[in-house]
Write a protein that holds these residues in place. Structure first.
Motif, short mmCIF file in Angstrom:
data_model
loop_
_atom_site.label_atom_id
_atom_site.label_comp_id
_atom_site.label_asym_id
_atom_site.label_seq_id
_atom_site.Cartn_x
_atom_site.Cartn_y
_atom_site.Cartn_z
N ARG A 152 -0.87 10.47 -8.93
CA ARG A 152 -1.28 10.19 -10.31
C ARG A 152 -2.38 11.17 -10.72
NH1 ARG A 152 -0.47 4.69 -11.99
NH2 ARG A 152 -2.41 4.86 -13.17
N ASP A 153 -2.42 11.48 -12.01
CA ASP A 153 -3.44 12.42 -12.47
C ASP A 153 -4.72 11.71 -12.89
OD1 ASP A 153 -2.68 11.23 -14.84
OD2 ASP A 153 -1.84 13.05 -15.75
N ASP A 154 -4.76 10.37 -12.74
CA ASP A 154 -5.97 9.64 -13.10
C ASP A 154 -6.66 9.03 -11.88
OD1 ASP A 154 -4.09 7.72 -12.47
OD2 ASP A 154 -4.46 6.45 -14.23
N TRP A 155 -6.36 9.54 -10.69
CA TRP A 155 -7.04 9.05 -9.49
C TRP A 155 -8.53 9.37 -9.57
CZ3 TRP A 155 -3.20 10.88 -5.13
CH2 TRP A 155 -2.24 9.87 -4.93
N ARG A 156 -9.33 8.43 -9.10
CA ARG A 156 -10.77 8.65 -8.98
C ARG A 156 -11.12 8.72 -7.50
NH1 ARG A 156 -13.47 4.53 -13.47
NH2 ARG A 156 -12.41 5.43 -15.29
N ARG A 157 -11.90 9.72 -7.17
CA ARG A 157 -12.23 9.94 -5.76
C ARG A 157 -13.35 8.99 -5.34
NH1 ARG A 157 -13.03 15.64 -2.68
NH2 ARG A 157 -13.59 14.81 -0.63
N ARG A 158 -13.07 8.19 -4.32
CA ARG A 158 -14.08 7.29 -3.78
C ARG A 158 -15.01 8.04 -2.84
NH1 ARG A 158 -10.44 2.49 -1.50
NH2 ARG A 158 -11.53 3.26 0.35
N ALA A 159 -16.20 7.46 -2.66
CA ALA A 159 -17.21 8.11 -1.82
C ALA A 159 -16.77 8.23 -0.37
CB ALA A 159 -18.53 7.35 -1.92
N ASP A 160 -15.90 7.33 0.09
CA ASP A 160 -15.49 7.35 1.49
C ASP A 160 -14.23 8.18 1.73
OD1 ASP A 160 -14.12 5.33 -0.02
OD2 ASP A 160 -13.33 4.51 1.84
N TRP A 161 -13.70 8.81 0.71
CA TRP A 161 -12.45 9.57 0.88
C TRP A 161 -12.69 10.91 1.57
CZ3 TRP A 161 -8.63 9.42 -3.86
CH2 TRP A 161 -8.11 8.12 -3.98
N ILE A 162 -11.91 11.16 2.60
CA ILE A 162 -11.80 12.49 3.20
C ILE A 162 -10.40 13.00 2.87
CG2 ILE A 162 -11.77 13.83 5.33
CD1 ILE A 162 -14.53 12.81 4.61
N VAL A 163 -10.35 14.07 2.11
CA VAL A 163 -9.06 14.61 1.66
C VAL A 163 -8.56 15.60 2.72
CG1 VAL A 163 -7.84 15.84 -0.15
CG2 VAL A 163 -9.75 14.32 -0.75
N LEU A 164 -7.50 15.22 3.41
CA LEU A 164 -6.94 16.08 4.45
C LEU A 164 -5.93 17.06 3.90
CD1 LEU A 164 -6.34 13.52 7.37
CD2 LEU A 164 -8.32 14.99 6.97
N TYR A 165 -5.28 16.69 2.80
CA TYR A 165 -4.23 17.54 2.26
C TYR A 165 -4.11 17.32 0.76
CZ TYR A 165 0.43 19.75 1.93
OH TYR A 165 1.49 20.56 1.62
N ASP A 166 -4.23 18.39 0.00
CA ASP A 166 -4.14 18.30 -1.46
C ASP A 166 -3.91 19.70 -2.03
OD1 ASP A 166 -4.25 17.53 -4.11
OD2 ASP A 166 -6.44 17.37 -4.16
N PRO A 167 -2.74 20.29 -1.75
CA PRO A 167 -2.51 21.68 -2.17
C PRO A 167 -2.51 21.87 -3.69
CG PRO A 167 -0.47 20.67 -1.44
CD PRO A 167 -1.57 19.71 -1.08
N ASP A 168 -2.27 20.80 -4.44
CA ASP A 168 -2.21 20.91 -5.89
C ASP A 168 -3.53 20.58 -6.57
OD1 ASP A 168 0.56 21.40 -5.52
OD2 ASP A 168 0.93 19.23 -5.49
N GLY A 169 -4.55 20.22 -5.79
CA GLY A 169 -5.84 19.87 -6.37
C GLY A 169 -5.80 18.62 -7.22
#
Length: 281
Positions: A122-139
């Motif tokens: 989704r393009d409306d995701w909000r990043r939580r403080a505890d999130w570690i992004v391992l993979y996100d090639p599209d940003g």
């Protein structure tokens, strides 16, 4: 964002088994064009995980690959290691199909547990403080963190849940229904932890006792141990009164902490406390 490989290698040896599972999901994502996001969160994401921590993960998939991804998610899970058991379901129940996510509880044979959510990107995701992004090639995942905040409505919802459940303790103990009394006391305490966490400025207060003990200060209420009861009438009533007292003390501080204009205790609070005191034990 930290490099996924660097972050995984930085994990302590106590998380060796969890690291192997996460590495497998990262490899799967890189090999499967349908997967566009892999995120790890909760205790491992906050950096407080230990050998007993489960993996809380999110996989974001292309919307046009949703059905195929659901069909293959079991294979992604099994690729990470021998599975002892697994339960999968679509949630939330009753939501329109395009709003549902797949939730999987996984017990690996080596003891690692995982709670996995597979969702449409989704393009409306909000990043939580505890999130570690391992993979996100599209940003897709935002760089900036959206901190969780509590509102006066949250506190009122938790507070009224506390006082109505403690009132039920008075009812059930008077009837001699001690199992029911014990059950609602446990539920009430869970919301007392949430109110207390807000009052103490603990991040992610909605997680209650978990949030409090993940905070380096661990600001536990001095009288919280008195809210633990045995399956005995006198013990249950005393524990309920102790629970009520903590909620009464914390409520105005919590309201003040979020800047609420009206932090007055509801009349129900004193009514319930008096009702508990009048239970014959």
């Amino acid at each position: 964002m930290p490099d996924a490989g660097d972050w995984l290698r930085s994990l302590p040896s106590s998380l060796t088994r969890q690291r192997a599972v996460m590495e497998s999901f990262l490899t799967t994502a890189r090999d499967d064009d349908r997967i566009r996001v892999v995120v790890v969160g909760c205790s491992i994401g906050r950096g407080v995980g230990d050998e007993l921590s489960d993996i809380d993960a999110l996989i974001g998939v292309r919307a046009d690959a949703w059905d195929a991804s659901l069909a293959d998610s079991r294979r992604w899970i099994e690729r990470a290691g021998p599975v002892l058991d697994m339960h999968q379901m679509l949630m939330p129940d009753g939501a329109p199909p395009d709003k549902q996510n797949q939730h999987s509880y996984v017990q690996y044979a080596d003891g690692v547990e995982m709670d996995l959510v597979v969702a449409r990107v989704r393009d409306d995701w909000r990043r939580r403080a505890d999130w570690i992004v391992l993979y996100d090639p599209d940003g897709v995942v935002p760089h900036e963190i959206t901190r969780s905040t509590q509102t006066a409505d949250d506190l009122r919802r938790w507070g009224y849940a506390v006082f109505t459940r403690l009132g039920a303790v008075a009812k059930y103990t008077t009837r001699g229904a001690l199992w029911e009394a014990h059950n609602v006391l446990e539920l009430a305490r869970a919301d007392v932890w949430r109110i207390w966490a807000v009052a103490e400025g603990v991040p992610d207060a909605q997680y209650g006792v978990t949030a409090v003990f993940d905070d380096s200060r661990r600001p536990k209420p001095a009288g919280m141990s008195r809210t633990i009861a045995s399956l005995e009438k006198r013990s249950l009533v005393a524990a309920a009164i102790a629970c009520c007292d903590i909620a009464i003390e914390a409520w105005p501080r919590a309201m003040a902490a979020i800047g609420a204009s009206d932090g007055a205790l509801p009349p129900l609070a004193s009514h319930v406390r008096a009702r508990l005191q009048n239970v014959t034990t």
